[in-house]
Write a protein that holds these residues in place. Structure first.
Motif, PDB file in Angstrom:
ATOM      1  N   VAL A 217       0.843  -1.188   0.000  1.00 55.82           N
ATOM      2  CA  VAL A 217       0.000   0.000   0.000  1.00 55.82           C
ATOM      3  C   VAL A 217       0.877   1.236   0.000  1.00 55.82           C
ATOM      4  CG1 VAL A 217      -1.475   1.412   1.507  1.00 55.82           C
ATOM      5  CG2 VAL A 217      -2.101  -0.946   1.007  1.00 55.82           C
ATOM      6  N   LEU A 218       0.517   2.217  -0.828  1.00 55.78           N
ATOM      7  CA  LEU A 218       1.129   3.545  -0.814  1.00 55.78           C
ATOM      8  C   LEU A 218       0.128   4.503  -0.186  1.00 55.78           C
ATOM      9  CD1 LEU A 218       3.562   5.335  -1.742  1.00 55.78           C
ATOM     10  CD2 LEU A 218       2.215   5.832  -3.802  1.00 55.78           C
ATOM     11  N   MET A 219       0.522   5.152   0.896  1.00 59.75           N
ATOM     12  CA  MET A 219      -0.362   6.036   1.654  1.00 59.75           C
ATOM     13  C   MET A 219       0.134   7.476   1.573  1.00 59.75           C
ATOM     14  SD  MET A 219      -1.011   6.052   5.798  1.00 59.75           S
ATOM     15  CE  MET A 219       0.567   6.868   6.091  1.00 59.75           C
ATOM     16  N   LEU A 225      -4.818   8.252   3.564  1.00 58.99           N
ATOM     17  CA  LEU A 225      -5.636   7.558   2.581  1.00 58.99           C
ATOM     18  C   LEU A 225      -4.757   6.739   1.639  1.00 58.99           C
ATOM     19  CD1 LEU A 225      -8.148  10.403   1.653  1.00 58.99           C
ATOM     20  CD2 LEU A 225      -8.584   8.422   3.116  1.00 58.99           C
ATOM     21  N   VAL A 226      -5.308   5.662   1.122  1.00 58.50           N
ATOM     22  CA  VAL A 226      -4.599   4.807   0.176  1.00 58.50           C
ATOM     23  C   VAL A 226      -4.636   5.458  -1.201  1.00 58.50           C
ATOM     24  CG1 VAL A 226      -4.510   2.535  -0.895  1.00 58.50           C
ATOM     25  CG2 VAL A 226      -5.230   2.754   1.479  1.00 58.50           C
ATOM     26  N   ASP A 249       3.114   5.289 -10.135  1.00 60.11           N
ATOM     27  CA  ASP A 249       1.693   5.464 -10.428  1.00 60.11           C
ATOM     28  C   ASP A 249       1.011   6.456  -9.484  1.00 60.11           C
ATOM     29  OD1 ASP A 249       1.991   3.566 -12.414  1.00 60.11           O
ATOM     30  OD2 ASP A 249       1.411   1.898 -11.112  1.00 60.11           O
ATOM     31  N   GLY A 250       1.511   6.561  -8.245  1.00 57.19           N
ATOM     32  CA  GLY A 250       0.789   7.331  -7.233  1.00 57.19           C
ATOM     33  C   GLY A 250       1.199   8.782  -7.097  1.00 57.19           C
ATOM     34  N   TYR A 355     -11.635   0.753   2.173  1.00 58.67           N
ATOM     35  CA  TYR A 355     -11.095   1.462   3.331  1.00 58.67           C
ATOM     36  C   TYR A 355     -11.192   2.968   3.129  1.00 58.67           C
ATOM     37  CZ  TYR A 355      -7.740   3.450   6.599  1.00 58.67           C
ATOM     38  OH  TYR A 355      -7.140   4.231   7.559  1.00 58.67           O
ATOM     39  N   ASN A 356     -10.821   3.446   1.940  1.00 56.99           N
ATOM     40  CA  ASN A 356     -10.934   4.885   1.663  1.00 56.99           C
ATOM     41  C   ASN A 356     -12.375   5.368   1.791  1.00 56.99           C
ATOM     42  OD1 ASN A 356      -8.222   5.241   1.233  1.00 56.99           O
ATOM     43  ND2 ASN A 356      -8.362   5.423  -0.989  1.00 56.99           N
ATOM     44  N   LEU A 357     -13.320   4.544   1.337  1.00 63.56           N
ATOM     45  CA  LEU A 357     -14.730   4.947   1.387  1.00 63.56           C
ATOM     46  C   LEU A 357     -15.221   5.093   2.826  1.00 63.56           C
ATOM     47  CD1 LEU A 357     -16.187   2.765  -1.504  1.00 63.56           C
ATOM     48  CD2 LEU A 357     -15.947   5.249  -1.466  1.00 63.56           C
ATOM     49  N   THR A 358     -14.684   4.320   3.743  1.00 63.10           N
ATOM     50  CA  THR A 358     -15.090   4.469   5.147  1.00 63.10           C
ATOM     51  C   THR A 358     -14.522   5.740   5.769  1.00 63.10           C
ATOM     52  OG1 THR A 358     -13.188   3.169   5.974  1.00 63.10           O
ATOM     53  CG2 THR A 358     -15.208   1.964   5.411  1.00 63.10           C
TER      54      THR A 358
END
Length: 367
Positions: A217-219, A225-226, A249-250, A355-358
């Motif tokens: 995961v890149l945060m 946030l992811v 990419d991020g 997870y981001n949506l929460t």
């Protein structure tokens, strides 16, 4: 006067699922963000389906159902269909009416390959991240990266020699006892017969080896946030290789950024690759004395540690463990329920988006 315990039903019902969901229910805000992201993906869905033939179940409904599976820790798609049959909240979120028939559980099996070919999970995550970026909730300068072990859906008994030669003739069927004492096993000579993509791996010294994958995961460091997720084979260099790919990419543009990580990333070659890419390595120093008595010197020197931002990055990067904790417990990804790197990776990315949506509704409300 006491009422009578009578089971009565009306001939007709005029109450919709929409009316049953409270106005302040948390899923309402999540549904709005989800629908906006799915609207962005609508042209992608058009390319995945034929222009003729019988209409399929809308992919938007399938994705909303899979998000519910992550939100409510539903272990299997069969259990998800049972819940959707009588849970009005689930029906409302997915977009089913009160009297709509639920789907056969094989719907997910038949459509997963189509959604996987379209890389829908990664594009959905990007659409959710795009909403957060549009509301200035992301940091474009400071990131953190880490990896975690995802246990594969394969037992140690399935780890057999690749040539097919197996001296174990004890019998007892497919769940027979196996004696591994004295047997040398490695990923070069052995493979799982259940999930050939899984690898024998252990996270650290003193820990047991397991059939596993590695999730990365890149945060971003502003709100945790992811912004990128990937799943790879479990190897000793996978975390550093995935970190470089996620950064490409991020990151937004080619501006100089910082990357926080634990001491496992303190490797000279990796630090050199980061600096070549205009990335300042805010990585925990790995100074220690080896078993042979030699002193290992960290590749992170004073030109990095002398800045106050280095200490801030080391403190903030620990929030990435919250992401892995949610994905493994609530998102039930401690042990995957799929086989094959592509399918497991697809679900890993979709769970990262969940997870981001929460997190996003509260962040957007406070912005």
């Amino acid at each position: 006067m006491r009422g009578q315990d009578q089971q009565t039903e009306g001939l007709f019902s005029y109450v919709s699922c929409e009316a049953r969901v409270p106005p302040d229910h948390p899923l309402r805000a999540i549904r709005a963000i989800t629908d906006e992201a799915l609207e962005v993906l609508s042209p992608e869905f058009e390319g995945l389906y034929s222009k003729v033939g019988r209409p399929s179940i809308p992919p938007e409904k399938l994705l909303r159902a899979l998000l519910l599976q992550a939100f409510y820790s539903i272990r299997s798609e069969r259990q998800l269909m049972e819940q959707m049959d009588y849970n009005l909240l689930f029906r409302w979120f997915v977009g089913l009416s009160m009297d709509a028939a639920i789907w056969d559980v094989t719907v997910f099996t038949k459509n997963r390959d189509r959604l996987l070919r379209g890389d829908v999970a990664a594009k959905f995550l990007a659409a959710v991240v795009g909403q957060a970026r549009g509301r200035d909730l992301l940091s474009d300068d400071h990131f953190s990266v880490d990896g975690t072990m995802i246990e594969a859906w394969a037992s140690m008994k399935s780890f057999r020699p690749k040539g097919g030669d197996d001296d174990d003739t004890s019998g007892g069927g497919r769940n027979s006892e196996r004696n591994f004492r004295g047997e040398k096993r490695s990923n070069e000579t052995h493979a799982s017969t259940t999930d050939p993509d899984a690898r024998l791996f252990r996270k650290g010294n003193g820990q047991s080896s397991q059939m596993a994958y590695l999730g990365h995961v890149l945060m971003e460091n502003r709100n945790g946030l992811v912004v990128g997720a990937a799943l790879t084979h479990a190897t000793g260099t996978a975390e550093r290789e995935a970190a470089l790919a996620l950064l490409e990419d991020g990151r937004h543009g080619n501006r100089r950024v910082t990357l926080g990580a634990d001491k496992g990333y303190d490797v000279a070659g990796f630090i050199r690759d980061l600096r070549t890419r205009k990335v300042t390595p805010h990585i925990a120093r790995n100074d220690h004395v080896t078993k042979t008595g030699k002193r290992r010197k960290s590749s992170i020197d004073g030109r990095t540690t002398r800045h106050a931002g280095y200490a801030v990055s080391l403190r903030v990067r620990k929030r990435i463990e919250e992401i892995f904790g949610w994905m493994k417990t609530t998102g039930v990804l401690r042990k995957t329920r799929h086989r094959g790197k592509d399918r497991v990776g697809w679900m890993f990315t979709l769970t990262a988006a969940a997870y981001n949506l929460t997190r996003l509704p509260k962040l957007m409300a406070a912005a």
